[in-house]
Design an enzyme around this catalytic site. Structure first.
Site: not given
Length: 700
Positions: A93, A353
């Site tokens: 680029e 329990s």
């Protein structure tokens, strides 16, 4: 022609004046440009918003949140982006990115020449800085005026940001198709990984996408994406950035047409962190991404196996620090049929329990029972409360060890009736947990069988005390969060905790599961609405809840059949390994029934249950008092005995020191005991009716 001296002087003056005028004009121009630059700065903050991130304890992304407009924009970090990709991007680029000042004249001349030669735009000549200017100030028009504005903005940006900052912002804002912005979002969506280590074809595709993100989207236009990628590879080979053989191998790789979802792990914990600090950009949790991912799979598969509308919650925490390493608040956060958005790990439900170990722990702590003490499992009436076992059958005489391992209800209520439900709730509060009771009711015997509200997180917090000799660790999920100070006293004595762990370690694993060396307990709420299983080793606690979020019953749903297999699978697949349980503390022994003191061989019924209960007050140790520090000269080598005195109770009396029987006078209410050494000690006295009293003292 020769100039005389006066003429030379005049010419010099005119030249100096011209230079001065030019300098003034140039200075004024520069001043004006600087003023314009300051008056009309580039809108660097206009695109500053990035997606909020939630990361794990190691900084790995757990979940990200899209911006309000639906875009995924994750902040880029050059140190965590593949260097080969960055080099390829710059070479493709903007070759002179690191040297120009925002505008590259050579690139502009090349672009103009290509335009004149071909009659069309071949390359735009834009630098990465100019592209950043277009991203922060987008314009629909593509004209010479727009290009000039980009150039001016690029010059302004270069005055304000370093090259690394410019590249970082570009890699945060660049479009990669759809609502993806930034190289991190693109890498996660197209490849399912962070851009730290990209393959060559992956890097080339990410270089190509921002030029035409919609036309090259791999999920919609895979052929166009592949062609663009291959052009990048060919150009990089021509520039000598990569070698031809690597290009051939990279070009042979197919382009996946699948867009992957961005990570969404620990969704409930992430949502909670966001609610607590909505303004924070980054939230770090105690979660471990790998463990979290594995346990979420366990929860999802288990729920599908059990049935529709059933959800599963799992919490895994460090027992010593309380840090939550993994938490699945539901079977699937996005499963509407199972109400997956509800965090069932924080909803108060009946724990069944699972509180029984703490009842037995209080009984051990008071010296009421030992593991081989006989206790009755027969129908009983406690002032109108008639508990029944889960299978509606009774075992008769059993040992305390058997009663807890089989989770028998009547023996647990017998012990709770003696130690007191208010005391059990007080110990839970000592562990930082306040159970939910029906409005206006005081703690009753029903809490021992699940008649109280607790969340999975609260239950796991209580069980950290069983893993750490009674010391409870407050659960938390935010890394670095300031926590309330831990409770000053343990929830149970170390000796009592060891007895409980020794019993629970002997519970048979669920069918088909291997023995892992963990201690665990199951629970089932009334009406088959909740199934629980909580287990621990020497370092971690895992809690599992199974049920319907709407509270509906699931026929046949039990802790042992539904939750326990998930617990064992979670331990096996967590990847953490099993840590051994702590060594027995001083005074923690498992005695055969024949070696027990007479008063501990059989648990006597409580006053509420028996009509011929003793009328004498329960025994009380009046000396030494609870919490006393007594100087017996032990540190200096002395062997001075400690005086003991009790009030109340019925003779004969039995004394225990740190859980071990002590031979003292059985009829007298005063005695003298010689300790083995200095330190903390628990003294317990048991009368003929089986009632007990205990004190914790520190001897010096």
């Amino acid at each position: 022609m020769r100039l005389n001296r006066p003429a030379l002087v005049r010419l010099a003056r005119r030249s100096a004046l011209a230079v001065a005028v030019l300098a003034v004009v140039a200075g004024a121009g520069l001043w004006l440009l600087d003023r314009l630059d300051r008056a009309f700065p580039p809108p660097l903050d206009s695109a500053a918003a990035i997606s909020t991130e939630v990361v794990d304890r190691n900084g790995v992304l757990l979940r990200a949140y899209a911006l309000e407009d639906g875009r995924w924009r994750l902040g880029a970090d050059l140190d965590r982006i593949d260097r080969a990709f960055v080099a390829m991007l710059v070479a493709y680029e903007d070759q002179r990115f690191w040297s120009h000042r925002g505008v590259d004249p050579l690139a502009l001349l090349r672009a103009a020449g290509q335009f004149l030669a071909n009659g069309r735009i071949v390359s735009g000549g834009s630098t990465l800085t100019m592209q950043l200017a277009r991203l922060i100030e987008p314009r629909a028009e593509r004209s010479l005026g727009a290009k000039l504005r980009q150039m001016a903005r690029a010059l302004q940006i270069e005055r304000r940001l370093s090259k690394r900052e410019i590249l970082t912002r570009y890699l945060t804002l660049a479009p990669y198709g759809g609502n993806l912005e930034g190289v991190r979002a693109a890498s996660l969506a197209w490849f399912g990984k962070e851009p730290a280590r990209l393959s060559l074809p992956q890097a080339a595709l990410l270089v190509a996408l921002p030029q035409s993100p919609e036309a090259r989207r791999p999920d919609r236009h895979p052929d166009a994406a592949r062609a663009a990628r291959d052009r990048v590879l060919a150009r990089m080979a021509g520039a000598g950035v990569i070698i031809d053989s690597e290009v051939a191998r990279a070009a042979a790789e197919p382009v996946s047409p699948v867009r992957r979802p961005l990570p969404g792990f620990a969704a409930h914990v992430a949502d909670a962190a966001l609610r607590e600090e909505p303004a924070a950009q980054r939230h770090q949790l105690t979660i471990d991404r790998g463990v979290q991912e594995r346990l979420e799979r366990v929860a999802k598969k288990a729920a599908a196996r059990i049935g529709p509308k059933v959800s599963v919650a799992i919490v895994l925490a460090r027992a010593d620090t309380g840090a939550i390493l993994a938490k699945a608040g539901s079977a699937d956060y996005f499963d509407a049929a199972r109400a997956g958005w509800i965090d069932m790990a924080r909803v108060a439900r009946s724990p069944g329990s699972t509180l029984k170990p703490f009842i037995y722990g209080l009984a051990f702590e008071d010296g009421l029972v030992m593991q081989e003490t006989t206790i009755e499992d027969r129908p009983a009436n406690f002032a109108g409360y008639r508990p029944k076992n889960f299978d509606m059958e009774y075992q008769g005489d059993v040992s305390v060890r058997q009663a807890l391992q089989l989770s028998l209800n009547v023996p647990a209520v017998r012990l709770l009736d003696t130690v007191g439900p208010v005391r059990l709730v007080a110990r839970m509060k000592r562990g930082g947990v306040t159970p939910t009771l029906p409005e206006g009711e005081r703690p009753g015997l029903a809490i021992g069988l699940g008649g109280v509200g607790l969340s999975l997180e609260e239950l796991v917090q209580l069980y950290t005390g069983l893993s750490q000799r009674g010391r409870v660790a407050r659960l938390h999920s935010r890394a670095g969060a300031e926590l309330p100070k831990p409770p000053g006293e343990p929830i149970l004595s170390p000796q009592a905790v060891w007895q409980i762990t020794d019993i629970l370690s002997g519970v048979a694993p669920p069918q088909g599961a291997p023995r892992l060396g963990i201690a665990y307990k199951t629970g089932t709420s009334y009406g088959y609405r909740d199934a629980w299983s909580v287990g621990y080793d020497g370092r971690h606690v895992i809690g599992v809840w199974v049920g319907r979020p709407d509270g509906g019953a699931v026929p046949g749903l039990t802790g042992y059949l539904a939750a326990a297999p998930i617990l064992f699978e979670a331990f096996a697949k967590s990847g953490l390994g099993i840590a051994p349980q702590p060594r027995p503390p001083a005074g923690a022994v498992r005695l055969a029934r024949a070696d027990l003191p007479f008063a501990q061989r059989r648990f006597a019924p409580s006053a509420r249950e028996s009509a011929d209960a003793p009328v004498e007050p329960a025994p009380e140790i009046v000396y030494p008092p609870q919490g006393a520090r007594v100087d017996l000269g032990l540190r200096a080598g002395a062997t001075m005995p400690l005086a003991l005195k009790i009030n109340g109770g019925r003779a004969p009396f039995r004394w225990l020191a740190n859980g071990r029987p002590v031979r003292l006078s059985a009829r007298r209410r005063t005695a003298a005991w010689t300790p083995d050494g200095a330190g903390a000690s628990t003294l317990t006295v048991i009368d003929a009716a089986g009632r007990a009293a205990s004190v914790n003292v520190f001897l010096e």
